[in-house]
Design a protein around this motif. Structure first.
Motif, PDB file in Angstrom:
ATOM      1  N   ALA A  26       0.832  -1.207   0.000  1.00 34.48           N
ATOM      2  CA  ALA A  26       0.000   0.000   0.000  1.00 34.48           C
ATOM      3  C   ALA A  26       0.865   1.255   0.000  1.00 34.48           C
ATOM      4  CB  ALA A  26      -0.932  -0.010   1.215  1.00 34.48           C
ATOM      5  N   ARG A  27       1.936   1.244   0.780  1.00 28.39           N
ATOM      6  CA  ARG A  27       2.852   2.401   0.789  1.00 28.39           C
ATOM      7  C   ARG A  27       3.460   2.610  -0.595  1.00 28.39           C
ATOM      8  NH1 ARG A  27       3.848   0.814   6.059  1.00 28.39           N
ATOM      9  NH2 ARG A  27       5.460  -0.682   5.531  1.00 28.39           N
ATOM     10  N   LYS A  28       3.904   1.521  -1.215  1.00 29.58           N
ATOM     11  CA  LYS A  28       4.546   1.633  -2.534  1.00 29.58           C
ATOM     12  C   LYS A  28       3.586   2.141  -3.597  1.00 29.58           C
ATOM     13  CE  LYS A  28       8.061  -1.915  -1.839  1.00 29.58           C
ATOM     14  NZ  LYS A  28       8.502  -3.276  -2.209  1.00 29.58           N
ATOM     15  N   THR A  29       2.320   1.742  -3.502  1.00 31.34           N
ATOM     16  CA  THR A  29       1.336   2.167  -4.506  1.00 31.34           C
ATOM     17  C   THR A  29       0.587   3.429  -4.088  1.00 31.34           C
ATOM     18  OG1 THR A  29      -0.314   0.662  -3.559  1.00 31.34           O
ATOM     19  CG2 THR A  29       0.983  -0.169  -5.419  1.00 31.34           C
ATOM     20  N   LYS A  30       0.979   3.973  -2.906  1.00 35.83           N
ATOM     21  CA  LYS A  30       0.363   5.198  -2.380  1.00 35.83           C
ATOM     22  C   LYS A  30      -1.147   5.042  -2.213  1.00 35.83           C
ATOM     23  CE  LYS A  30       4.015   8.068  -3.842  1.00 35.83           C
ATOM     24  NZ  LYS A  30       4.834   8.620  -4.663  1.00 35.83           N
ATOM     25  N   ARG A  31      -1.519   3.897  -1.628  1.00 40.06           N
ATOM     26  CA  ARG A  31      -2.926   3.616  -1.345  1.00 40.06           C
ATOM     27  C   ARG A  31      -3.088   3.426   0.158  1.00 40.06           C
ATOM     28  NH1 ARG A  31      -3.479  -1.482  -5.385  1.00 40.06           N
ATOM     29  NH2 ARG A  31      -3.651  -0.375  -7.331  1.00 40.06           N
ATOM     30  N   SER A  32      -4.322   3.539   0.606  1.00 41.79           N
ATOM     31  CA  SER A  32      -4.621   3.149   1.983  1.00 41.79           C
ATOM     32  C   SER A  32      -4.611   1.619   2.037  1.00 41.79           C
ATOM     33  CB  SER A  32      -6.006   3.663   2.389  1.00 41.79           C
ATOM     34  OG  SER A  32      -7.011   2.994   1.640  1.00 41.79           O
ATOM     35  N   LEU A  33      -4.543   1.083   3.232  1.00 41.00           N
ATOM     36  CA  LEU A  33      -4.582  -0.370   3.377  1.00 41.00           C
ATOM     37  C   LEU A  33      -5.889  -0.907   2.813  1.00 41.00           C
ATOM     38  CD1 LEU A  33      -3.327  -2.999   4.376  1.00 41.00           C
ATOM     39  CD2 LEU A  33      -4.269  -2.507   6.644  1.00 41.00           C
ATOM     40  N   ASN A  34      -6.994  -0.234   3.095  1.00 43.93           N
ATOM     41  CA  ASN A  34      -8.288  -0.660   2.569  1.00 43.93           C
ATOM     42  C   ASN A  34      -8.294  -0.657   1.039  1.00 43.93           C
ATOM     43  OD1 ASN A  34     -11.245  -1.235   3.065  1.00 43.93           O
ATOM     44  ND2 ASN A  34     -11.344   0.551   1.715  1.00 43.93           N
ATOM     45  N   ALA A  35      -7.759   0.402   0.433  1.00 41.80           N
ATOM     46  CA  ALA A  35      -7.724   0.489  -1.032  1.00 41.80           C
ATOM     47  C   ALA A  35      -6.848  -0.608  -1.624  1.00 41.80           C
ATOM     48  CB  ALA A  35      -7.225   1.866  -1.464  1.00 41.80           C
ATOM     49  N   GLU A  36      -5.755  -0.949  -0.953  1.00 45.12           N
ATOM     50  CA  GLU A  36      -4.865  -2.013  -1.433  1.00 45.12           C
ATOM     51  C   GLU A  36      -5.580  -3.361  -1.404  1.00 45.12           C
ATOM     52  OE1 GLU A  36      -1.452  -3.722  -2.998  1.00 45.12           O
ATOM     53  OE2 GLU A  36      -1.951  -1.608  -2.797  1.00 45.12           O
ATOM     54  N   ILE A  37      -6.238  -3.646  -0.286  1.00 52.52           N
ATOM     55  CA  ILE A  37      -6.963  -4.922  -0.172  1.00 52.52           C
ATOM     56  C   ILE A  37      -8.082  -4.985  -1.200  1.00 52.52           C
ATOM     57  CG2 ILE A  37      -8.472  -6.270   1.341  1.00 52.52           C
ATOM     58  CD1 ILE A  37      -6.734  -5.211   3.707  1.00 52.52           C
ATOM     59  N   THR A  38      -8.823  -3.888  -1.344  1.00 49.58           N
ATOM     60  CA  THR A  38      -9.922  -3.850  -2.310  1.00 49.58           C
ATOM     61  C   THR A  38      -9.417  -4.052  -3.736  1.00 49.58           C
ATOM     62  OG1 THR A  38     -11.187  -2.400  -0.861  1.00 49.58           O
ATOM     63  CG2 THR A  38     -11.828  -2.423  -3.180  1.00 49.58           C
ATOM     64  N   ALA A  39      -8.333  -3.382  -4.099  1.00 47.15           N
ATOM     65  CA  ALA A  39      -7.774  -3.518  -5.450  1.00 47.15           C
ATOM     66  C   ALA A  39      -7.340  -4.958  -5.715  1.00 47.15           C
ATOM     67  CB  ALA A  39      -6.597  -2.563  -5.628  1.00 47.15           C
ATOM     68  N   ARG A  40      -6.701  -5.577  -4.728  1.00 47.03           N
ATOM     69  CA  ARG A  40      -6.254  -6.955  -4.899  1.00 47.03           C
ATOM     70  C   ARG A  40      -7.435  -7.913  -5.036  1.00 47.03           C
ATOM     71  NH1 ARG A  40      -0.939  -8.497  -3.382  1.00 47.03           N
ATOM     72  NH2 ARG A  40       0.420  -6.684  -3.376  1.00 47.03           N
ATOM     73  N   LEU A  41      -8.476  -7.686  -4.257  1.00 47.71           N
ATOM     74  CA  LEU A  41      -9.660  -8.538  -4.375  1.00 47.71           C
ATOM     75  C   LEU A  41     -10.338  -8.353  -5.725  1.00 47.71           C
ATOM     76  CD1 LEU A  41     -11.175  -8.235  -0.793  1.00 47.71           C
ATOM     77  CD2 LEU A  41     -10.290 -10.308  -1.871  1.00 47.71           C
ATOM     78  N   GLU A  42     -10.485  -7.101  -6.150  1.00 46.23           N
ATOM     79  CA  GLU A  42     -11.098  -6.851  -7.459  1.00 46.23           C
ATOM     80  C   GLU A  42     -10.289  -7.500  -8.571  1.00 46.23           C
ATOM     81  OE1 GLU A  42     -11.565  -2.608  -7.640  1.00 46.23           O
ATOM     82  OE2 GLU A  42     -13.482  -2.692  -6.578  1.00 46.23           O
ATOM     83  N   GLU A  43      -8.968  -7.419  -8.475  1.00 48.78           N
ATOM     84  CA  GLU A  43      -8.100  -8.028  -9.486  1.00 48.78           C
ATOM     85  C   GLU A  43      -8.290  -9.538  -9.540  1.00 48.78           C
ATOM     86  OE1 GLU A  43      -3.373  -8.720 -10.054  1.00 48.78           O
ATOM     87  OE2 GLU A  43      -4.001  -6.730  -9.369  1.00 48.78           O
ATOM     88  N   SER A  44      -8.547 -10.140  -8.395  1.00 55.73           N
ATOM     89  CA  SER A  44      -8.698 -11.599  -8.365  1.00 55.73           C
ATOM     90  C   SER A  44      -9.955 -12.058  -9.098  1.00 55.73           C
ATOM     91  CB  SER A  44      -8.716 -12.114  -6.917  1.00 55.73           C
ATOM     92  OG  SER A  44      -9.941 -11.823  -6.280  1.00 55.73           O
ATOM     93  N   PHE A  45     -10.912 -11.158  -9.311  1.00 54.09           N
ATOM     94  CA  PHE A  45     -12.131 -11.500 -10.029  1.00 54.09           C
ATOM     95  C   PHE A  45     -12.111 -11.038 -11.482  1.00 54.09           C
ATOM     96  CE2 PHE A  45     -13.656 -11.502  -5.611  1.00 54.09           C
ATOM     97  CZ  PHE A  45     -14.192 -12.778  -5.575  1.00 54.09           C
ATOM     98  N   SER A  46     -11.054 -10.372 -11.907  1.00 56.82           N
ATOM     99  CA  SER A  46     -10.997  -9.865 -13.275  1.00 56.82           C
ATOM    100  C   SER A  46     -10.690 -11.002 -14.250  1.00 56.82           C
ATOM    101  CB  SER A  46      -9.957  -8.755 -13.394  1.00 56.82           C
ATOM    102  OG  SER A  46      -8.669  -9.289 -13.227  1.00 56.82           O
ATOM    103  N   PRO A  47     -11.145 -10.851 -15.488  1.00 52.03           N
ATOM    104  CA  PRO A  47     -10.864 -11.885 -16.484  1.00 52.03           C
ATOM    105  C   PRO A  47      -9.356 -12.040 -16.694  1.00 52.03           C
ATOM    106  CG  PRO A  47     -12.374 -10.219 -17.344  1.00 52.03           C
ATOM    107  CD  PRO A  47     -11.893  -9.736 -16.015  1.00 52.03           C
ATOM    108  N   ARG A  48      -8.956 -13.254 -16.899  1.00 53.25           N
ATOM    109  CA  ARG A  48      -7.533 -13.532 -17.119  1.00 53.25           C
ATOM    110  C   ARG A  48      -7.314 -13.906 -18.570  1.00 53.25           C
ATOM    111  NH1 ARG A  48      -7.715 -16.994 -11.820  1.00 53.25           N
ATOM    112  NH2 ARG A  48      -7.225 -15.379 -10.325  1.00 53.25           N
ATOM    113  N   THR A  49      -6.061 -14.006 -18.948  1.00 49.37           N
ATOM    114  CA  THR A  49      -5.762 -14.428 -20.303  1.00 49.37           C
ATOM    115  C   THR A  49      -6.126 -15.900 -20.453  1.00 49.37           C
ATOM    116  OG1 THR A  49      -3.520 -15.154 -19.818  1.00 49.37           O
ATOM    117  CG2 THR A  49      -3.800 -12.828 -20.434  1.00 49.37           C
ATOM    118  N   LEU A  50      -6.342 -16.318 -21.666  1.00 55.22           N
ATOM    119  CA  LEU A  50      -6.702 -17.703 -21.940  1.00 55.22           C
ATOM    120  C   LEU A  50      -5.640 -18.657 -21.415  1.00 55.22           C
ATOM    121  CD1 LEU A  50      -8.728 -19.609 -23.167  1.00 55.22           C
ATOM    122  CD2 LEU A  50      -7.651 -19.284 -25.377  1.00 55.22           C
TER     123      LEU A  50
END
Length: 67
Positions: A26-50
C-alpha cells in the motif's frame, strides 16, 4: 440532498506477516490499506488471459485426479 450509504465495516483478521506485506505494498502504490486490499480482491475476479485459465484448469484437474 442524497446521503452516501456507507457499507458496514468488516473487521478482517489476518496473520501479521500478511498484513505487513499489504501495508508495504500500500505504501509503494500510495494507497490506503483498505484500497490495497480492495484492489487486490477486485483483481482476483478480473478476467484472465486464456493461457492463465488453461493452466489453472489443468492444475485443478491434476489435483482432482489425485483424490
Amino acid at each position: 440532498m442524497s446521503e452516501k450509504i456507507q457499507p458496514t465495516a468488516y473487521p478482517l483478521r489476518m496473520p501479521l506477516p500478511l498484513r505487513e506485506k499489504l501495508e508495504e505494498s500500500a505504501r509503494k502504490t500510495k494507497r490506503s490499506l483498505n484500497a490495497e486490499i480492495t484492489a487486490r480482491l477486485e483483481e482476483s475476479f478480473s478476467p484472465r488471459t486464456l493461457d492463465e485459465v488453461e493452466v489453472a484448469k489443468a492444475r485443478s484437474e491434476e489435483h482432482t485426479s489425485e483424490l
